[in-house]
Design a protein around this motif. Structure first.
Motif, PDB file in Angstrom:
ATOM      1  N   THR A 199       0.908  -1.097   0.068  1.00  0.00           N
ATOM      2  CA  THR A 199      -0.035  -0.056   0.013  1.00  0.00           C
ATOM      3  C   THR A 199       0.737   1.238  -0.001  1.00  0.00           C
ATOM      4  OG1 THR A 199      -0.116  -0.231   2.487  1.00  0.00           O
ATOM      5  CG2 THR A 199      -1.837  -1.328   1.023  1.00  0.00           C
ATOM      6  N   ALA A 200       0.204   2.522  -0.721  1.00  0.00           N
ATOM      7  CA  ALA A 200       1.119   3.476  -0.512  1.00  0.00           C
ATOM      8  C   ALA A 200       1.454   4.321   0.685  1.00  0.00           C
ATOM      9  CB  ALA A 200       0.464   4.530  -1.532  1.00  0.00           C
ATOM     10  N   GLU A 201       0.565   4.206   1.596  1.00  0.00           N
ATOM     11  CA  GLU A 201       0.616   4.936   2.999  1.00  0.00           C
ATOM     12  C   GLU A 201       1.968   4.475   3.690  1.00  0.00           C
ATOM     13  OE1 GLU A 201      -1.838   3.233   2.333  1.00  0.00           O
ATOM     14  OE2 GLU A 201      -3.393   4.536   1.716  1.00  0.00           O
ATOM     15  N   ASN A 202       2.585   5.488   4.108  1.00  0.00           N
ATOM     16  CA  ASN A 202       3.738   5.379   5.144  1.00  0.00           C
ATOM     17  C   ASN A 202       4.606   4.342   4.542  1.00  0.00           C
ATOM     18  OD1 ASN A 202       1.972   7.087   6.625  1.00  0.00           O
ATOM     19  ND2 ASN A 202       1.230   4.979   7.767  1.00  0.00           N
ATOM     20  N   ASN A 203       5.067   4.208   3.224  1.00  0.00           N
ATOM     21  CA  ASN A 203       5.782   3.375   2.807  1.00  0.00           C
ATOM     22  C   ASN A 203       7.150   3.470   3.349  1.00  0.00           C
ATOM     23  OD1 ASN A 203       4.572   1.358   1.315  1.00  0.00           O
ATOM     24  ND2 ASN A 203       5.855   1.854  -0.555  1.00  0.00           N
ATOM     25  N   TRP A 204       7.903   4.326   3.836  1.00  0.00           N
ATOM     26  CA  TRP A 204       9.323   4.653   4.381  1.00  0.00           C
ATOM     27  C   TRP A 204       9.307   3.588   5.659  1.00  0.00           C
ATOM     28  CZ3 TRP A 204      10.265   6.221   9.169  1.00  0.00           C
ATOM     29  CH2 TRP A 204       9.227   7.053   9.798  1.00  0.00           C
ATOM     30  N   CYS A 205       8.165   3.658   6.308  1.00  0.00           N
ATOM     31  CA  CYS A 205       8.088   3.078   7.790  1.00  0.00           C
ATOM     32  C   CYS A 205       7.981   1.630   7.572  1.00  0.00           C
ATOM     33  CB  CYS A 205       6.850   3.555   8.565  1.00  0.00           C
ATOM     34  SG  CYS A 205       6.864   3.119  10.261  1.00  0.00           S
ATOM     35  N   ARG A 206       6.859   1.232   6.531  1.00  0.00           N
ATOM     36  CA  ARG A 206       6.630  -0.090   6.337  1.00  0.00           C
ATOM     37  C   ARG A 206       7.890  -0.907   5.806  1.00  0.00           C
ATOM     38  NH1 ARG A 206       0.235   0.097   4.653  1.00  0.00           N
ATOM     39  NH2 ARG A 206      -0.446   1.312   6.578  1.00  0.00           N
ATOM     40  N   MET A 207       8.740  -0.323   4.908  1.00  0.00           N
ATOM     41  CA  MET A 207       9.820  -0.614   4.407  1.00  0.00           C
ATOM     42  C   MET A 207      10.788  -1.164   5.422  1.00  0.00           C
ATOM     43  SD  MET A 207      11.529  -1.883   1.650  1.00  0.00           S
ATOM     44  CE  MET A 207      10.576  -1.160   0.353  1.00  0.00           C
ATOM     45  N   CYS A 208      10.884  -0.393   6.445  1.00  0.00           N
ATOM     46  CA  CYS A 208      11.649  -0.408   7.476  1.00  0.00           C
ATOM     47  C   CYS A 208      11.325  -1.610   8.444  1.00  0.00           C
ATOM     48  CB  CYS A 208      11.689   0.788   8.599  1.00  0.00           C
ATOM     49  SG  CYS A 208      12.726   2.038   7.965  1.00  0.00           S
ATOM     50  N   THR A 209       9.924  -1.856   8.621  1.00  0.00           N
ATOM     51  CA  THR A 209       9.395  -2.940   9.196  1.00  0.00           C
ATOM     52  C   THR A 209       9.808  -4.351   8.469  1.00  0.00           C
ATOM     53  OG1 THR A 209       7.748  -1.676  10.205  1.00  0.00           O
ATOM     54  CG2 THR A 209       7.368  -4.047  10.404  1.00  0.00           C
ATOM     55  N   CYS A 210       9.489  -4.169   6.937  1.00  0.00           N
ATOM     56  CA  CYS A 210       9.750  -5.328   6.303  1.00  0.00           C
ATOM     57  C   CYS A 210      11.353  -5.689   6.339  1.00  0.00           C
ATOM     58  CB  CYS A 210       9.502  -5.081   4.896  1.00  0.00           C
ATOM     59  SG  CYS A 210       9.846  -6.352   3.733  1.00  0.00           S
ATOM     60  N   LEU A 211      12.163  -4.799   6.039  1.00  0.00           N
ATOM     61  CA  LEU A 211      13.603  -5.283   6.188  1.00  0.00           C
ATOM     62  C   LEU A 211      13.991  -5.645   7.599  1.00  0.00           C
ATOM     63  CD1 LEU A 211      15.011  -2.070   4.135  1.00  0.00           C
ATOM     64  CD2 LEU A 211      14.736  -4.209   3.694  1.00  0.00           C
ATOM     65  N   GLY A 212      13.334  -5.270   8.624  1.00  0.00           N
ATOM     66  CA  GLY A 212      13.462  -5.768   9.894  1.00  0.00           C
ATOM     67  C   GLY A 212      13.083  -7.233  10.113  1.00  0.00           C
ATOM     68  N   ALA A 213      12.047  -7.238   9.528  1.00  0.00           N
ATOM     69  CA  ALA A 213      11.407  -8.847   9.603  1.00  0.00           C
ATOM     70  C   ALA A 213      12.428  -9.821   8.947  1.00  0.00           C
ATOM     71  CB  ALA A 213      10.117  -9.106   9.027  1.00  0.00           C
ATOM     72  N   ILE A 214      12.864  -9.488   7.459  1.00  0.00           N
ATOM     73  CA  ILE A 214      13.973 -10.300   6.744  1.00  0.00           C
ATOM     74  C   ILE A 214      15.228 -10.322   7.444  1.00  0.00           C
ATOM     75  CG2 ILE A 214      15.176 -10.422   4.627  1.00  0.00           C
ATOM     76  CD1 ILE A 214      12.829  -8.831   3.384  1.00  0.00           C
ATOM     77  N   SER A 215      15.710  -9.178   8.026  1.00  0.00           N
ATOM     78  CA  SER A 215      16.741  -9.320   8.986  1.00  0.00           C
ATOM     79  C   SER A 215      16.880 -10.460   9.928  1.00  0.00           C
ATOM     80  CB  SER A 215      17.283  -7.864   9.539  1.00  0.00           C
ATOM     81  OG  SER A 215      18.191  -7.982  10.154  1.00  0.00           O
ATOM     82  N   PHE A 216      15.559 -10.272  10.703  1.00  0.00           N
ATOM     83  CA  PHE A 216      15.396 -11.360  11.830  1.00  0.00           C
ATOM     84  C   PHE A 216      15.370 -12.615  11.482  1.00  0.00           C
ATOM     85  CE2 PHE A 216      13.037 -10.897  16.314  1.00  0.00           C
ATOM     86  CZ  PHE A 216      13.482 -12.069  16.738  1.00  0.00           C
ATOM     87  N   ALA A 217      14.926 -13.048  10.300  1.00  0.00           N
ATOM     88  CA  ALA A 217      14.832 -14.309   9.778  1.00  0.00           C
ATOM     89  C   ALA A 217      16.329 -14.620   9.140  1.00  0.00           C
ATOM     90  CB  ALA A 217      13.763 -14.373   8.472  1.00  0.00           C
ATOM     91  N   VAL A 218      17.043 -14.020   8.806  1.00  0.00           N
ATOM     92  CA  VAL A 218      18.345 -14.088   8.221  1.00  0.00           C
ATOM     93  C   VAL A 218      19.248 -14.623   9.421  1.00  0.00           C
ATOM     94  CG1 VAL A 218      20.380 -13.338   6.910  1.00  0.00           C
ATOM     95  CG2 VAL A 218      18.242 -12.837   6.074  1.00  0.00           C
ATOM     96  N   SER A 219      19.181 -13.713  10.576  1.00  0.00           N
ATOM     97  CA  SER A 219      19.704 -13.851  11.782  1.00  0.00           C
ATOM     98  C   SER A 219      19.369 -15.527  12.314  1.00  0.00           C
ATOM     99  CB  SER A 219      19.310 -12.865  12.812  1.00  0.00           C
ATOM    100  OG  SER A 219      19.769 -13.190  13.962  1.00  0.00           O
ATOM    101  N   ASP A 220      17.963 -15.966  12.471  1.00  0.00           N
ATOM    102  CA  ASP A 220      17.676 -17.142  12.849  1.00  0.00           C
ATOM    103  C   ASP A 220      18.283 -18.339  11.844  1.00  0.00           C
ATOM    104  OD1 ASP A 220      16.557 -16.009  14.973  1.00  0.00           O
ATOM    105  OD2 ASP A 220      14.560 -16.571  14.253  1.00  0.00           O
ATOM    106  N   PHE A 221      18.436 -17.944  10.696  1.00  0.00           N
ATOM    107  CA  PHE A 221      18.975 -19.108   9.773  1.00  0.00           C
ATOM    108  C   PHE A 221      20.293 -19.216  10.383  1.00  0.00           C
ATOM    109  CE2 PHE A 221      21.289 -20.554   6.115  1.00  0.00           C
ATOM    110  CZ  PHE A 221      20.598 -21.524   5.568  1.00  0.00           C
ATOM    111  N   CYS A 222      21.178 -18.422  10.501  1.00  0.00           N
ATOM    112  CA  CYS A 222      22.648 -18.120  10.859  1.00  0.00           C
ATOM    113  C   CYS A 222      22.737 -18.878  12.443  1.00  0.00           C
ATOM    114  CB  CYS A 222      23.270 -16.758  11.002  1.00  0.00           C
ATOM    115  SG  CYS A 222      23.310 -15.819   9.440  1.00  0.00           S
TER     116      CYS A 222
END
Length: 242
Positions: free
Chosen positions: A165-188
């Protein structure tokens, strides 16, 4: 000053406890193979700093308490999981605690919009991740590892779906990158648990982990911006009617 710029300026002081405790953790940097009460405290403090941030932000803005409560619960169970993982023999308990934390994040992020194709992509990645370690998984984790992978991939899916969605994309992108970073951390983390150590493993894992928790925590800003935008829309509609 736009609402976004005003919010960014306002959150800085509230994040001081997080960044200070984060700096202390990496400066002291007690190795994973030296479990102690001090190591446990230092590892948990940055998550506590994020909890403090969410509480201060929610109180100062009067934002959605239900959303913030779920994020706080996710951070709290992550903090408990951190403590378990410091000590040998408590890996399964840590996995269970983190699973509950991810469920709290999922509850906060919701299921709108659905974006099923995005979900399929992350679930496939989760299956591949489990298969990568499958021959080395034993005991209760034969069931627990696939379940955990399903939960964390659902969390990543819900975070990624929000940027459609278009609203607050900068904040939602940070949240998405955070979730992906968390998953990669757990893989390690799984690599260390099931295969063995690798160079700079603790530095890489904890950097990804804290980045992940930080990104997910910033979702409370998205909730605040949503409420602000809805209020502005209502005011605008009221003015037009008058």
């Amino acid at each position: 000053m736009t609402s976004v710029a005003h919010m960014i300026k306002g959150i800085g002081p509230k994040l001081v406890p997080f960044f200070k405790t984060l700096a202390i953790y990496f400066v002291v940097f007690i190795p994973h193979d030296q479990p102690s009460v001090l190591a446990t405290i230092l590892k948990c403090l940055p998550s506590i700093g994020l909890i403090v941030f969410v509480i201060l932000h929610t109180r100062s803005t009067g934002s959605d308490y239900t959303f913030s409560k779920n994020i706080i619960a996710g951070l709290l169970f992550g903090c408990i999981g951190d403590a378990f993982l410091v000590w040998p023999g408590f890996f399964e308990a840590g996995v269970f605690s983190f699973s509950i934390g991810h469920l709290m994040y999922i509850r906060a992020l919701g299921f709108k919009p659905m974006c099923p194709r995005t979900g399929c992509v992350f679930y496939i990645l989760g299956v591949l991740g489990v298969l990568f370690y499958w021959l080395n998984i034993q005991g209760i984790l034969i069931l627990g590892a696939p379940l955990y992978a399903g939960v964390i991939m659902t969390m990543v899916w819900r975070a990624a779906a929000r940027i459609q969605t278009a609203e607050n994309n900068w904040c939602r992108m940070c949240t998405c990158l955070g979730a992906i970073s968390f998953a990669v951390s757990d893989f390690c983390v799984a690599y260390i648990q099931f295969v063995g150590k690798f160079p700079y493993d603790q530095l890489i894992i904890m950097t990804l982990y804290y980045a992940g928790q930080f990104g997910l925590t910033l979702s409370v800003l998205d909730s605040t911006l949503e409420e602000s935008q809805k209020l502005q829309e209502r005011v605008t509609e009221h003015v037009k009617i008058d």
